[in-house]
Scaffold this active site. Structure first.
Site, PDB file in Angstrom:
ATOM      1  N   CYS A   1       0.992  -0.710  -0.009  1.00 34.61           N
ATOM      2  CA  CYS A   1       0.073  -0.487   0.221  1.00 34.61           C
ATOM      3  C   CYS A   1       0.630   1.353   0.184  1.00 34.61           C
ATOM      4  O   CYS A   1       1.352   1.696  -1.198  1.00 34.61           O
ATOM      5  CB  CYS A   1      -0.794   0.091   1.109  1.00 34.61           C
TER       6      CYS A   1
ATOM      7  N   HIS B   1      -3.500  -5.640   1.976  1.00 33.84           N
ATOM      8  CA  HIS B   1      -2.591  -5.482   3.057  1.00 33.84           C
ATOM      9  C   HIS B   1      -2.577  -6.990   3.335  1.00 33.84           C
ATOM     10  O   HIS B   1      -3.010  -7.083   4.022  1.00 33.84           O
ATOM     11  CB  HIS B   1      -3.351  -4.582   4.734  1.00 33.84           C
TER      12      HIS B   1
ATOM     13  N   GLU C   1      -0.570  -8.799   5.489  1.00 31.21           N
ATOM     14  CA  GLU C   1       0.074  -8.610   6.939  1.00 31.21           C
ATOM     15  C   GLU C   1      -1.004  -8.514   7.908  1.00 31.21           C
ATOM     16  O   GLU C   1      -1.421  -8.425   9.312  1.00 31.21           O
ATOM     17  CB  GLU C   1       0.509  -7.720   7.009  1.00 31.21           C
TER      18      GLU C   1
END
Ligand code: GLN
Length: 188
Positions: free
Chosen positions: A86, A167, A169
């Site tokens: 991002c 994302h 994560e």
């Protein structure tokens, strides 16, 4: 022992640390996480993670210590494998480290954040939970797409640089983090 540097100025840093530790556990590799706060921290890292967050804030926060200029130099000179998500992908594009250009906050207000199943191709083709938060958008087709939201490219791999507009994560799927460690091992 591999040293993975995580740019620590702003954004989703601890989530990336969790994911990279899980990824390491998964493939049985010893890693050390280095928190990158100042230029000298970048010395000797084997891989770099550039988290999402707010790209403008990251640039401002970096000024006093020149962290990012050291990171860009290291990537250019050493070809260090990078995972940028991002805002991290925005910085990579703005620096010309990936050829694909990018538009910030491109999904507009009402769709600022959403989750959608995406298609990825890093270790064969499969689905992946895509989490998009005020996501940017790649503007021109890349030669090396690795992730798609419907027909739209949302992840690119250019050399040793993986840039994603979503994302990973924030999910329990560690395959992009595993990719990062595997790429370092391939090179060594
Ligand atoms: N909108 C942010 C930016 O322009 C990126 C959003 C994110 O990293 N989740 O920097």
């Amino acid at each position: 022992m591999l040293t993975v540097g995580v740019a620590m100025l702003q954004g989703a840093r601890h989530e990336h640390m969790h994911s990279i530790l899980k990824a390491a556990e998964n493939i049985g590799t010893d890693i050390e996480i280095r928190e990158l706060r100042k230029a000298s921290d970048v010395e000797g890292v084997d891989a770099i993670i550039l988290p999402g967050g707010e790209s403008t804030a990251m640039k401002i926060a970096s000024r006093s210590e020149n962290l990012y200029s050291k990171i860009w130099e290291t990537i250019k000179v050493n070809g260090t494998p990078v995972l940028g998500t991002c805002a991290g992908a925005i910085l990579l594009s703005q620096q010309g480290l990936i050829e694909t250009s990018i538009e910030r906050n491109a999904f507009g207000r009402q769709k600022e954040s959403f989750q959608a199943e995406i298609k990825i191709e890093i270790d064969g083709e499969s689905n992946f939970p895509g989490v998009f938060i005020r996501a940017p958008r790649f503007l021109q087709g890349s030669n090396h797409p690795v992730a798609w939201l419907d027909e739209e490219v949302v992840g690119v791999l250019e050399g040793n640089i993986m840039a994603l507009t979503f994302h990973p994560e924030l999910t329990e799927d560690y395959r992009f983090h595993i990719w990062l460690l595997s790429r370092v091992k391939q090179l060594n």
